[in-house]
Design a protein around this motif. Structure first.
Motif, PDB file in Angstrom:
ATOM      1  N   ILE B   6       0.852  -1.176   0.000  1.00 46.97           N
ATOM      2  CA  ILE B   6       0.000   0.000   0.000  1.00 46.97           C
ATOM      3  C   ILE B   6       0.891   1.231   0.000  1.00 46.97           C
ATOM      4  O   ILE B   6       1.933   1.266   0.645  1.00 46.97           O
ATOM      5  CB  ILE B   6      -0.989   0.024   1.187  1.00 46.97           C
ATOM      6  CG1 ILE B   6      -0.270  -0.130   2.512  1.00 46.97           C
ATOM      7  CG2 ILE B   6      -1.997  -1.085   1.063  1.00 46.97           C
ATOM      8  CD1 ILE B   6      -1.216  -0.217   3.669  1.00 46.97           C
ATOM      9  N   LYS B   7       0.484   2.181  -0.807  1.00 47.31           N
ATOM     10  CA  LYS B   7       1.364   3.316  -1.043  1.00 47.31           C
ATOM     11  C   LYS B   7       0.599   4.614  -0.851  1.00 47.31           C
ATOM     12  O   LYS B   7      -0.417   4.844  -1.500  1.00 47.31           O
ATOM     13  CB  LYS B   7       1.880   3.236  -2.489  1.00 47.31           C
ATOM     14  CG  LYS B   7       3.289   3.789  -2.640  1.00 47.31           C
ATOM     15  CD  LYS B   7       3.900   3.397  -3.971  1.00 47.31           C
ATOM     16  CE  LYS B   7       3.772   4.508  -4.993  1.00 47.31           C
ATOM     17  NZ  LYS B   7       4.178   4.085  -6.341  1.00 47.31           N
ATOM     18  N   ASN B   8       1.070   5.404   0.085  1.00 53.11           N
ATOM     19  CA  ASN B   8       0.576   6.771   0.244  1.00 53.11           C
ATOM     20  C   ASN B   8      -0.940   6.868   0.438  1.00 53.11           C
ATOM     21  O   ASN B   8      -1.586   7.730  -0.126  1.00 53.11           O
ATOM     22  CB  ASN B   8       0.993   7.581  -0.995  1.00 53.11           C
ATOM     23  CG  ASN B   8       0.963   9.076  -0.705  1.00 53.11           C
ATOM     24  OD1 ASN B   8       1.102   9.488   0.441  1.00 53.11           O
ATOM     25  ND2 ASN B   8       0.742   9.864  -1.742  1.00 53.11           N
ATOM     26  N   ILE B   9      -1.491   5.957   1.230  1.00 54.05           N
ATOM     27  CA  ILE B   9      -2.942   5.934   1.429  1.00 54.05           C
ATOM     28  C   ILE B   9      -3.364   6.956   2.486  1.00 54.05           C
ATOM     29  O   ILE B   9      -2.811   6.984   3.585  1.00 54.05           O
ATOM     30  CB  ILE B   9      -3.388   4.516   1.886  1.00 54.05           C
ATOM     31  CG1 ILE B   9      -3.238   3.515   0.748  1.00 54.05           C
ATOM     32  CG2 ILE B   9      -4.814   4.526   2.409  1.00 54.05           C
ATOM     33  CD1 ILE B   9      -4.193   3.718  -0.390  1.00 54.05           C
ATOM     34  N   SER B  10      -4.330   7.789   2.124  1.00 57.57           N
ATOM     35  CA  SER B  10      -4.885   8.748   3.083  1.00 57.57           C
ATOM     36  C   SER B  10      -6.397   8.673   3.041  1.00 57.57           C
ATOM     37  O   SER B  10      -6.979   8.382   2.006  1.00 57.57           O
ATOM     38  CB  SER B  10      -4.485  10.181   2.725  1.00 57.57           C
ATOM     39  OG  SER B  10      -3.105  10.318   2.745  1.00 57.57           O
ATOM     40  N   LYS B  11      -6.988   8.947   4.190  1.00 56.37           N
ATOM     41  CA  LYS B  11      -8.444   8.994   4.228  1.00 56.37           C
ATOM     42  C   LYS B  11      -8.888   9.991   5.284  1.00 56.37           C
ATOM     43  O   LYS B  11      -8.492   9.895   6.447  1.00 56.37           O
ATOM     44  CB  LYS B  11      -9.010   7.606   4.565  1.00 56.37           C
ATOM     45  CG  LYS B  11     -10.521   7.568   4.685  1.00 56.37           C
ATOM     46  CD  LYS B  11     -11.178   7.618   3.330  1.00 56.37           C
ATOM     47  CE  LYS B  11     -12.666   7.772   3.419  1.00 56.37           C
ATOM     48  NZ  LYS B  11     -13.273   7.968   2.092  1.00 56.37           N
ATOM     49  N   ALA B  12      -9.676  10.950   4.867  1.00 54.56           N
ATOM     50  CA  ALA B  12     -10.245  11.896   5.823  1.00 54.56           C
ATOM     51  C   ALA B  12     -11.740  11.656   5.895  1.00 54.56           C
ATOM     52  O   ALA B  12     -12.385  11.438   4.874  1.00 54.56           O
ATOM     53  CB  ALA B  12      -9.971  13.324   5.386  1.00 54.56           C
ATOM     54  N   ILE B  13     -12.282  11.616   7.093  1.00 60.56           N
ATOM     55  CA  ILE B  13     -13.725  11.503   7.263  1.00 60.56           C
ATOM     56  C   ILE B  13     -14.192  12.721   8.043  1.00 60.56           C
ATOM     57  O   ILE B  13     -13.684  12.997   9.128  1.00 60.56           O
ATOM     58  CB  ILE B  13     -14.103  10.193   7.990  1.00 60.56           C
ATOM     59  CG1 ILE B  13     -13.670   9.000   7.135  1.00 60.56           C
ATOM     60  CG2 ILE B  13     -15.607  10.139   8.258  1.00 60.56           C
ATOM     61  CD1 ILE B  13     -13.847   7.657   7.788  1.00 60.56           C
ATOM     62  N   ASN B  14     -15.130  13.458   7.469  1.00 59.68           N
ATOM     63  CA  ASN B  14     -15.614  14.721   8.042  1.00 59.68           C
ATOM     64  C   ASN B  14     -14.457  15.656   8.389  1.00 59.68           C
ATOM     65  O   ASN B  14     -14.429  16.256   9.456  1.00 59.68           O
ATOM     66  CB  ASN B  14     -16.446  14.460   9.303  1.00 59.68           C
ATOM     67  CG  ASN B  14     -17.688  13.670   8.981  1.00 59.68           C
ATOM     68  OD1 ASN B  14     -18.213  13.749   7.864  1.00 59.68           O
ATOM     69  ND2 ASN B  14     -18.149  12.891   9.929  1.00 59.68           N
ATOM     70  N   HIS B  47     -10.498  -1.372   6.175  1.00 62.79           N
ATOM     71  CA  HIS B  47     -11.666  -1.031   5.346  1.00 62.79           C
ATOM     72  C   HIS B  47     -11.227  -0.565   3.959  1.00 62.79           C
ATOM     73  O   HIS B  47     -11.863  -0.874   2.960  1.00 62.79           O
ATOM     74  CB  HIS B  47     -12.476   0.101   5.995  1.00 62.79           C
ATOM     75  CG  HIS B  47     -13.454  -0.361   7.036  1.00 62.79           C
ATOM     76  ND1 HIS B  47     -14.255  -1.461   6.863  1.00 62.79           N
ATOM     77  CD2 HIS B  47     -13.773   0.135   8.248  1.00 62.79           C
ATOM     78  CE1 HIS B  47     -15.012  -1.617   7.932  1.00 62.79           C
ATOM     79  NE2 HIS B  47     -14.736  -0.662   8.793  1.00 62.79           N
ATOM     80  N   ILE B  48     -10.136   0.202   3.931  1.00 61.34           N
ATOM     81  CA  ILE B  48      -9.668   0.724   2.639  1.00 61.34           C
ATOM     82  C   ILE B  48      -9.084  -0.404   1.785  1.00 61.34           C
ATOM     83  O   ILE B  48      -9.360  -0.493   0.589  1.00 61.34           O
ATOM     84  CB  ILE B  48      -8.640   1.850   2.859  1.00 61.34           C
ATOM     85  CG1 ILE B  48      -9.331   3.071   3.486  1.00 61.34           C
ATOM     86  CG2 ILE B  48      -7.972   2.241   1.544  1.00 61.34           C
ATOM     87  CD1 ILE B  48      -8.388   4.142   3.946  1.00 61.34           C
ATOM     88  N   ILE B  49      -8.327  -1.280   2.418  1.00 65.49           N
ATOM     89  CA  ILE B  49      -7.733  -2.383   1.655  1.00 65.49           C
ATOM     90  C   ILE B  49      -8.832  -3.261   1.047  1.00 65.49           C
ATOM     91  O   ILE B  49      -8.781  -3.645  -0.120  1.00 65.49           O
ATOM     92  CB  ILE B  49      -6.803  -3.240   2.544  1.00 65.49           C
ATOM     93  CG1 ILE B  49      -5.606  -2.404   3.009  1.00 65.49           C
ATOM     94  CG2 ILE B  49      -6.316  -4.474   1.788  1.00 65.49           C
ATOM     95  CD1 ILE B  49      -4.767  -3.076   4.079  1.00 65.49           C
TER      96      ILE B  49
END
Lengths: 296, 253
Positions: B6-14, B47-49
């Motif tokens: 996994i490379k450079n994964i970002s996740k923003a919620i609200n 969850h993202i994977i």
């Protein structure tokens, strides 16, 4: 005797409807409130094909099935984006829309006037006119329906439906596609409902939109809730119970002035009591509980 | 060979950064731990994977294939299986049906399959009955094989979920707190199963989210330490757990 034959034919027709709907409600866990739509479209499609093009009953029935399946596909795509209460509401919406169209598209359906004089079915050269003849015709189609559906019930497809019903997230995590699987179930249920519609139309020889209202969809759902879902026995018990109970109540010997109302009340009370005593239905194995389906 | 990258994964919620530029890779034949305080983004990363959530940036590569945008069922078909924190067994199905359902792949789960390939269906049914028995025995649930999954204890349900993953033939297992809420005997049982999985099949990769450090020390060779959405440390287990900062932030020592 004719009365009993009539009841048997109606039971057969409702069995086709209930066993098909069982795939969506019992196996898929989706409470659909638009099953009467497919029943109605099947009835209208095959009737209009027979009257307008003059083709005979069996091809009209099969073409009606194809038309209804296509329609179920078109309804299913948006409806199956939702689950639980929202799915119920979306199917309710489709039920209202289709009823309104059937009622108001007078040029095609004759709207509230209905279509009288629907031709009797001619099957392999025999014209079916007697009650016995209908009992056999509907019975044969019911048998075919049941054989196909029972194979589906225990097939990997049926198991995938049940897995998705019990926990959609986990089933999807095992590679099962919710949209494909539910959509197949929806289309198949719609197709079989259309068979029941075609048979009903040629049996009573008159249809109008009031046979395919929301009340009818609710009735079909309650058949499954009462009988039980997710197995082979539930729909049978539900149909027999729900069709025979009001008939049985006729013999209570109530005074004519109150009889219909009292019958309705006893009927309603029985349903309420049943839900208290056996929430999974008389012969059901799975309790419908779409509130419990938590999404992460 | 690297399996999951996994490379450079970002996740923003609200507007809140749950996962922040995470880059990591996981090797086959190993159990890799993923640890960190609550809210560090470990479950979100899972969850993202698996495709439950879509990342805002970056990409996920599994065995040379880009799986970033696939929906969960297609990620699963690539061989990535997941044990959920809240277990998620199929409650109305028996233990056996739960495991059998994991064996079937989607080409067999079409409505036309039983009609067109009747013989093949019957053959598969026999094979998968055997296969599911094997894995039910593997996790030690043979006595409750025909019992509805809802009547199992919490620990047994975890074992069942593991059997389901094994029967599904997944090569990468994402395990979200497999031992949480279990008694020591059950924990030992699950750890032995995990060790056996990688010992028997060097092709399997296990990623383990875990709060119990004794568990991590016992089974994980390598550990990622996540804090505030970022990978703060990566290294051999004893190394990471020995780090002063990790001990302060996470272990409170």
């Amino acid at each position: 005797m004719n009365y009993i034959l009539h009841l048997l034919i109606m039971i057969e027709i409702y069995l086709i409807l209930a066993y098909g709907l069982n795939l969506v409600v019992g196996f898929g866990g989706l409470l659909s409130l638009c099953h009467a739509v497919f029943y109605g479209i099947g009835a209208y499609a095959s009737t209009l094909l027979m009257i307008k093009t003059g083709i005979s009953f069996l091809p009209a029935m099969l073409m009606g099935m194809a038309i209804t399946a296509l329609f179920a596909f078109l309804v299913g795509i948006p409806a199956l984006r939702f689950r639980g209460d929202h799915f119920v509401l979306v199917t309710l919406g489709f039920q209202m829309i289709v009823f309104t169209v059937l009622y108001n598209w007078v040029g095609l359906t004759r709207g509230p006037y209905g279509i009288p004089g629907i031709p009797r079915p001619v099957v392999f050269g025999y014209e079916i006119t007697s009650l016995i003849g209908y009992l056999i015709l509907v019975g044969v189609i019911l048998m075919v329906t049941i054989i196909i559906l029972f194979i589906l019930y225990k097939s990997p497809f049926g198991l995938a439906l049940k897995a998705l019903r019990d926990d959609e997230m986990a089933a999807e995590g095992l590679g099962k596609s919710p949209i494909h699987t539910f959509l197949y179930a929806f289309i198949i249920a719609g197709g079989f409902a259309s068979l029941a519609g075609s048979l009903y139309a040629t049996y009573v020889t008159y249809i109008d939109p009031t046979s395919f209202t929301l009340d009818e969809s609710i009735f079909l759902l309650s058949v499954l809730l009462v009988g039980g879902t997710g197995n082979r026995l539930g729909p049978l018990v539900g149909v027999v119970f729900m069709i025979l109970l009001p008939e049985a109540l006729r013999f209570l010997g109530l005074p004519d002035t109150v009889a219909p109302n009292v019958r309705q009340m006893i009927y309603g009370l029985t349903l309420i009591l049943l839900m208290f005593l056996r929430p999974q239905g008389i012969a059901g194995e799975y309790k419908i509980n779409h509130y419990g389906k938590a999404e992460n | 060979m690297e399996k999951l990258k996994i490379k450079n994964i970002s996740k923003a919620i609200n507007g809140l950064k749950i996962v922040d530029r995470v880059t990591a890779s996981f090797l086959p034949g190993r159990i890799t731990g993923l640890i960190g305080p609550n809210g560090a983004g470990k479950t979100t990363l899972f969850h993202i994977i698996t495709g439950e959530l879509r990342s805002d940036t970056g990409e996920i590569n599994y065995r040379g294939e880009d799986i970033t945008l696939l929906p969960p069922y297609r990620v699963a078909r690539k061989g990535i299986g997941r044990l959920f924190q809240d277990v998620r067994v199929f409650e109305n199905l028996t233990v056996s049906e739960n495991v059998v359902s994991a064996c079937y792949d989607h080409r067999v789960e079409t409505p036309w399959f039983p009609f067109l390939r009747k013989k093949r269906w019957k053959a598969l049914e026999r094979d998968f009955k055997e296969k599911s028995d094997y894995y039910i025995d593997y996790v030690g649930l043979m006595e409750v094989k025909d019992v509805p999954a809802s009547s199992l204890s919490y620990g047994q349900q975890k074992l069942l979920a593991i059997a389901r993953l094994l029967a599904g033939g997944f090569s990468l297992l994402l395990l979200d707190e497999p031992t949480a809420g279990l008694n020591p005997v059950m924990i030992k049982k699950i750890l032995n199963i995990l060790k056996r999985i990688v010992a028997e099949d060097q092709g399997k990769t296990i990623v383990l989210v875990e709060h119990d450090m004794s568990v991590v020390t016992e089974v994980a060779d390598w550990v990622y330490f996540m804090n505030e959405g970022r990978i703060a440390f990566f290294g051999r287990t004893d190394h990471v757990l020995g780090d002063k900062e990790v001990r302060e932030i996470y272990l409170g020592l």
